[in-house]
Design a protein around this motif. Structure first.
Motif, PDB file in Angstrom:
ATOM      1  N   HIS A 281       0.748  -1.316  -0.087  1.00 46.93           N
ATOM      2  CA  HIS A 281       0.124   0.050  -0.388  1.00 46.93           C
ATOM      3  C   HIS A 281       1.169   0.793  -0.163  1.00 46.93           C
ATOM      4  O   HIS A 281       0.507   2.170  -0.599  1.00 46.93           O
ATOM      5  N   GLU A 282       1.805   1.590   1.031  1.00 52.02           N
ATOM      6  CA  GLU A 282       2.495   2.643   1.201  1.00 52.02           C
ATOM      7  C   GLU A 282       3.498   2.994  -0.314  1.00 52.02           C
ATOM      8  O   GLU A 282       3.853   4.205  -0.530  1.00 52.02           O
ATOM      9  N   ILE A 283       3.748   1.687  -1.421  1.00 50.76           N
ATOM     10  CA  ILE A 283       4.759   2.247  -2.648  1.00 50.76           C
ATOM     11  C   ILE A 283       3.003   2.951  -3.437  1.00 50.76           C
ATOM     12  O   ILE A 283       3.898   3.347  -4.269  1.00 50.76           O
ATOM     13  N   GLY A 284       2.336   2.524  -3.438  1.00 55.53           N
ATOM     14  CA  GLY A 284       0.378   2.358  -4.087  1.00 55.53           C
ATOM     15  C   GLY A 284       0.926   1.351  -5.096  1.00 55.53           C
ATOM     16  O   GLY A 284       0.362   1.307  -5.854  1.00 55.53           O
ATOM     17  N   LEU A 285       0.907   0.288  -4.575  1.00 58.67           N
ATOM     18  CA  LEU A 285       1.050  -0.921  -6.040  1.00 58.67           C
ATOM     19  C   LEU A 285       0.087  -1.015  -6.033  1.00 58.67           C
ATOM     20  O   LEU A 285      -0.987  -1.397  -6.690  1.00 58.67           O
ATOM     21  N   VAL A 286      -0.863  -1.018  -4.285  1.00 59.77           N
ATOM     22  CA  VAL A 286      -2.089  -1.971  -4.108  1.00 59.77           C
ATOM     23  C   VAL A 286      -3.260  -0.267  -5.469  1.00 59.77           C
ATOM     24  O   VAL A 286      -4.118  -1.580  -6.261  1.00 59.77           O
ATOM     25  N   ALA A 287      -2.993   0.491  -5.199  1.00 58.35           N
ATOM     26  CA  ALA A 287      -3.905   1.455  -5.672  1.00 58.35           C
ATOM     27  C   ALA A 287      -3.546   1.252  -7.543  1.00 58.35           C
ATOM     28  O   ALA A 287      -4.347   1.439  -7.778  1.00 58.35           O
ATOM     29  N   ALA A 288      -2.295   0.962  -7.450  1.00 58.30           N
ATOM     30  CA  ALA A 288      -1.819   0.161  -8.805  1.00 58.30           C
ATOM     31  C   ALA A 288      -2.542  -0.777  -9.468  1.00 58.30           C
ATOM     32  O   ALA A 288      -3.281  -0.103 -10.679  1.00 58.30           O
TER      33      ALA A 288
END
Length: 209
Positions: A59-66
Motif C-alpha cells: 500500500h505504502e509504495i502505491g502498488l495496491v492502488a495501481a
C-alpha cells in the motif's frame, strides 16, 4: 535520508539479493518508493490476476492502488461478501502480493499469520509471489528475524486490528494462547523449490511494521 545510510542500505541490499539468489528467489533493489512501484509493475503483465495478503508495504509504495485501478484482475477480498471464496481464488492467481515480517541478511523470509491464508499462499498456489520489503525488515540472523516478527510486527498488527491479546498491552510477545492471537502459523522460507517464483523488492525506506 543521509547519504551514508543510503550507501549502507545499498551494500546490505546487495548481500540480501545474493542470499535470495542462492535460495532460488529473485531480489531487486529500489532507492525509493517510486522506483519500487515501477519495478513491481514491470514484473506484473497487464491482464494478470492478482491477490494479496496483509501488505502495508505494498500500500505504502502505491502498488495496491495501481493494480486496483489498472488493467488487472484484482481479487479484492475486502470488497466482496464471500471472503472465503476470494481467499480460495487467491491460490489460483497469477501474482500474490505480500510483505514480510522480517528477513535475514542472507535471504531467509520469516512470516507469522493468524488465518494462514497469507503464509499458505506464499508456500503454494499462486504462480508468482511478490514481496515488498523496506530495509527496516532486515535482520542479521534467523533468531533476530524471529524476534522481530514476534516482538515488533505481531504486536503492532494486533494493535492495528484492535485485538485483545497481551501484546497489545505490553508491546511485546507474551507467547500467549489468547483466542485473538495472530501468532498461529510461523513460516520460514529458506529456499524456493520453484526457481524464480518468489520475488523480493527491497526498498531503501522504512515500510510496514
Amino acid at each position: 535520508m543521509n547519504q551514508n545510510i543510503i550507501k549502507r542500505y545499498e551494500l546490505l541490499a546487495q548481500k540480501v539479493i545474493r542470499g535470495l539468489e542462492s535460495r532460488n528467489m529473485k531480489g531487486y533493489y529500489a532507492v525509493s518508493k517510486e522506483e519500487a512501484l515501477k519495478t513491481a509493475l514491470s514484473l506484473i503483465p497487464e491482464g494478470s490476476s492478482i491477490a494479496m495478503g496483509g501488505a502495508m508495504s505494498a500500500h505504502e509504495i502505491g502498488l495496491v492502488a495501481a493494480v486496483k485501478n489498472g488493467n488487472y484482475n484484482f481479487i479484492d477480498r475486502d470488497a466482496v461478501e464471500d471472503k472465503r471464496a476470494a481467499m480460495l481464488a487467491a491460490y489460483d492467481a497469477d501474482w500474490f502480493l505480500t510483505s514480510t515480517n522480517a528477513m535475514t541478511d542472507d535471504g531467509i523470509l520469516v512470516n507469522i499469520d493468524g488465518n494462514a491464508n497469507r503464509v499458505s499462499a506464499i508456500c503454494q498456489g499462486p504462480k508468482q509471489v511478490l514481496f515488498i520489503a523496506g530495509m527496516n525488515k532486515i535482520c542479521e540472523d534467523l533468531d533476530s528475524a524471529m524476534k522481530r516478527a514476534r516482538n515488533v510486527a505481531a504486536p503492532i498488527n494486533a494493535q492495528r486490528f484492535g485485538l485483545n491479546t497481551p501484546c497489545t498491552k505490553t508491546g511485546k510477545c507474551m507467547d500467549c494462547k489468547s483466542p485473538d492471537t495472530i501468532c498461529c502459523q510461523f513460516l520460514i522460507t529458506r529456499f524456493s523449490r520453484h526457481a524464480g517464483r518468489i520475488h523480493v523488492i527491497l526498498v531503501n525506506d522504512s515500510l510496514g511494521f
